[in-house]
Design an enzyme around this catalytic site. Sequence first.
Site, short mmCIF file in Angstrom:
data_model
loop_
_atom_site.label_atom_id
_atom_site.label_comp_id
_atom_site.label_asym_id
_atom_site.label_seq_id
_atom_site.Cartn_x
_atom_site.Cartn_y
_atom_site.Cartn_z
N ASP A 310 0.86 -1.17 0.00
CA ASP A 310 0.00 0.00 0.00
C ASP A 310 0.91 1.23 0.00
O ASP A 310 2.10 1.14 0.31
CB ASP A 310 -0.89 -0.04 1.25
CG ASP A 310 -1.73 1.21 1.37
OD1 ASP A 310 -2.36 1.61 0.37
OD2 ASP A 310 -1.76 1.80 2.47
N ASP A 505 -1.92 -0.63 6.14
CA ASP A 505 -2.15 -0.15 7.50
C ASP A 505 -3.56 0.37 7.76
O ASP A 505 -3.93 0.62 8.90
CB ASP A 505 -1.15 0.95 7.85
CG ASP A 505 -1.48 2.26 7.14
OD1 ASP A 505 -1.97 2.21 6.00
OD2 ASP A 505 -1.24 3.33 7.73
N ASP A 509 -7.40 -1.58 3.71
CA ASP A 509 -6.46 -2.64 3.34
C ASP A 509 -6.85 -3.99 3.92
O ASP A 509 -6.32 -5.03 3.50
CB ASP A 509 -5.04 -2.30 3.81
CG ASP A 509 -4.50 -1.04 3.15
OD1 ASP A 509 -4.72 -0.88 1.94
OD2 ASP A 509 -3.86 -0.23 3.84
#
Length: 611
Positions: A310, A505, A509
């Site tokens: 990410d 995080d 996600d």
Amino acid sequence: MQFFIQDRLNTGLLVIALAGLVGGLGLSLAGLPDAAELVWTAGVVPVLVALVVEIVRSLSRGEVGLDIVAALSMSAALFFGETLAASVVALMYSGGTALESFAEGRARFEMRDLLSRVPRTATLHRDGTLEEVDLGAIEPGDLLLIRQGDVAPVDGTVASDRAMLDQSALTGESMPVRLARGNEVMSGSTNAGEAFDLMATHPASDSTYAGIVRLVEAAQKSKAPMARLADRYSLVFLAVTVALAFAAWWFTGDPVRAVAVLVVATPCPLILAVPVALVAGLSRAAHFGVLIKGAKPLEAMAQISSLILDKTGTLTDGRPQIVAIQSYGAHSEDEILYFAAALDQASKHPIAQALVAAAEARGMQLPVPQNLDETAGEGVSGTIDGRAVIVGGTGFVSAGAGASGASGAPAEPGAVIVALAVDGQPAGRVVMADALRSGMAGLLTSLRREGIDRILLATGDRRAVAEAVTEGLGLDAVRADLTPDQKVLLVLTERKNGPVMMVGDGVNDAPALAAADIGVAMGARGAAASAEAADVVLLVDQLDRLLPGFKVARGSRRIALQSVIAGIGLSIAGMIAAALGYITPVQGAILQEVIDVAVILNALRALRIKA
């Protein structure tokens, strides 16, 4: 507690078996063979009974292991009058289980040490006095005193000018970290400097240490695929052992040879090496700030070939940082930051809070703003030191000041402009951006050396922003404008290239973390959903923790395989020698004990894997 009781039981059986063997040898040397056989038998029976109980429990769970071989060898030795051999086998088996308990206890040392440091009380500032309170009484906003040597009881921020913290128990870093006012403090960190004040930001139940406790409890309950594979191989090994023992008896007519074969095969390194090596790996990874939720994800982590990252909070810092301060007139850069941050104290917007933190980090004493008027998401106007100040987006400031507050070069992709006007005139602007974490290029290169073939970025940000942030990193692909379900689809698609790890995080996600072979959450205090869905939690928000995590996972799996292959090879060679009459039951028992000790000591090498 269960582990403690089992450890005491294993130790007790070892003492009984040892006393029976030594006592019988003493009686035999004294010329009392009948008494010696009774003492040897007395030392064997408790071990055999405990073994049978364990076998019944395993069978009730649908598990068949090599403990059956140990029971067969002791029973056969007693039946055919080889009481000395049975006594040696009993000592060998109880010694092996005690050694295994010791090894697992040693492997859990890092985790136990981590959890033993959890403080029970805290020192609270209340009405001008200091009061000792239970952790459950602490609430966000409480001001705590952290004395030298104290462990931070909850997550918070430094409320004094500075603090020196030892985070080695959480991150493995040996050097203390110096923090300024407003910097975040993880619970579990030790004060290595002068006493300082800590402003609590989380209750104890939601702090880093509480999360670690919950994750550690879960980390020791799973069983790795390699361990399950070992169970399946145990059935094959059991069949081979029984067949070879029966063949030796059938073709020679000597039942003692069958006993010798059974003795050499007891117990098998398959049931010792794998759990010890993997538990040692879990412990070693925790030492480096990588909390792996059990043996199964540890083994899976060792086989990852594709890594999906990410962007916000993972590849980048996740917090806006000042890139540049531009002045349009007589105001200095410090004055621009001073006016903007002082007024932004009244706003809870992340950009505003980042400006305040940057000013405080520079040691600025910010005054209380007056005559405030905030337009949500746009900006704030008010009075600072008797001067009219407007801070916010360029359009908001331009409209409020009646002049262009947006002059200057346009921002780079992903950057945010905070414009400032003082006394109705444009004063300057602050350029802020979510910066790439330092050392990313080197880290990704190191990860490729560890066997990661493909590294991709998956983000919901615009493509222009994603490409600008990752320029020069050499990623295999950049996927932008993704929704949470599209991230899941990317994970599933990437599986055609091998096992996939997803690192993130945020709440968005969590689905992708759950879909990946291994999901990694950034920081124990990240979004609860992502930490819950993840298989691995990095205890600090530092992506470089992935590197020791991979090294430990692959090293532990390699050591487990080495132990199994070497142990099984030596056991089979010993069984063949016993079947041919070259090894007596007593010699076979001693040989297998040497093999087991060597296998367990080799498995413990996982505790010394260097990162």
